[in-house]
Design a protein around this motif. Structure first.
Motif, mmCIF file in Angstrom:
data_model
loop_
_atom_site.group_PDB
_atom_site.id
_atom_site.type_symbol
_atom_site.label_atom_id
_atom_site.label_comp_id
_atom_site.label_asym_id
_atom_site.label_seq_id
_atom_site.Cartn_x
_atom_site.Cartn_y
_atom_site.Cartn_z
ATOM 1 N N GLN A 1 -7.769 -4.545 -10.148
ATOM 2 C CA GLN A 1 -7.632 -5.262 -8.961
ATOM 3 C C GLN A 1 -8.060 -6.687 -9.227
ATOM 4 O OE1 GLN A 1 -11.121 -4.344 -5.996
ATOM 5 N NE2 GLN A 1 -11.987 -4.379 -9.029
ATOM 6 N N GLY B 1 -3.096 0.322 -3.111
ATOM 7 C CA GLY B 1 -4.103 0.197 -2.519
ATOM 8 C C GLY B 1 -4.130 -0.689 -1.779
ATOM 9 N N GLU B 2 -5.824 -1.584 -1.132
ATOM 10 C CA GLU B 2 -4.937 -2.754 -0.701
ATOM 11 C C GLU B 2 -4.346 -3.539 -0.557
ATOM 12 O OE1 GLU B 2 -8.968 -4.747 1.600
ATOM 13 O OE2 GLU B 2 -9.029 -3.371 0.503
ATOM 14 N N PRO C 1 1.053 -0.942 -0.024
ATOM 15 C CA PRO C 1 0.142 0.055 -0.298
ATOM 16 C C PRO C 1 0.619 1.125 -0.301
ATOM 17 C CG PRO C 1 -1.325 -2.366 1.784
ATOM 18 C CD PRO C 1 0.767 -2.421 1.048
ATOM 19 N N LYS D 1 -4.105 -7.359 0.246
ATOM 20 C CA LYS D 1 -4.497 -9.182 1.379
ATOM 21 C C LYS D 1 -3.828 -10.066 0.298
ATOM 22 C CE LYS D 1 -8.528 -7.179 3.241
ATOM 23 N NZ LYS D 1 -10.055 -6.978 3.657
ATOM 24 N N TYR E 1 -5.760 -10.378 -1.898
ATOM 25 C CA TYR E 1 -6.434 -9.742 -2.861
ATOM 26 C C TYR E 1 -5.169 -8.542 -2.939
ATOM 27 C CZ TYR E 1 -9.764 -5.528 -3.643
ATOM 28 O OH TYR E 1 -9.314 -3.687 -4.834
ATOM 29 N N ARG E 2 -5.541 -7.291 -3.988
ATOM 30 C CA ARG E 2 -4.608 -6.390 -4.398
ATOM 31 C C ARG E 2 -4.984 -5.424 -5.690
ATOM 32 N NH1 ARG E 2 -0.498 -7.687 -7.599
ATOM 33 N NH2 ARG E 2 -0.418 -6.713 -9.081
ATOM 34 N N ASP E 3 -5.200 -4.147 -5.033
ATOM 35 C CA ASP E 3 -5.781 -3.214 -6.179
ATOM 36 C C ASP E 3 -4.473 -1.897 -6.379
ATOM 37 O OD1 ASP E 3 -7.370 -0.645 -4.405
ATOM 38 O OD2 ASP E 3 -6.352 -1.836 -3.748
#
Length: 139
Positions: free
Chosen positions: A86, A51-52, A33, A54, A63-65
């Motif tokens: 994403q 961003g996020e 992030p 996980k 998850y990644r964005d």
């Protein structure tokens, strides 16, 4: 799943092998992030921030964005503006890993069909590229 997630979160996956004159750059670290990222070349500038993130250790779905900044564009600011990219990775029955990606964009109406077709063509190579890369890493 760990192997796929490591590949998706290795900056070299996206920076090495880029076709000139296109480039992908990271400023401030890897896929964490706040790290800045830009995909650029003729007629494209996708600049954003990670961003996020996980990883699979935190849950069953990783998850990644990447949130693109206002002013990012493809071809022209008047035609298409990417807003977010994403990735999700999750275990599949039988031991494989499923990867889903989603690119959100603001696209001017008359250009929408051409944009969707170009994205389908561009991203259709992603599964084969990922499979070949992972097989190469196993050797």
């Amino acid at each position: 799943m760990d192997r796929v997630w490591r590949w998706l979160n290795d900056p070299a996956t996206f920076t090495e092998g880029q076709i000139w004159p296109f480039r992908v750059e990271f400023v401030g670290g890897d896929f964490e992030p706040g790290v800045l990222n830009v995909h650029h070349g003729p007629f494209i500038n996708f600049a954003g921030v990670i961003g996020e993130v996980k990883g699979p250790e935190a849950q069953s779905v990783a998850y990644r964005d990447l949130k693109y900044f206002y002013g990012s564009y493809a071809l022209s600011l008047r035609l298409s503006r990417p807003t977010r990219l994403q990735f999700w990775a999750e275990p599949e029955p039988g031991g494989g890993t499923g990867v889903t990606l989603q690119l959100d964009s603001l696209v001017r109406g008359p250009f929408a069909g051409a944009w969707e077709l170009s994205q389908r063509v561009f991203w259709s190579r992603f599964p084969r590229w990922m499979q070949r890369s992972l097989e190469t890493l196993e050797r």
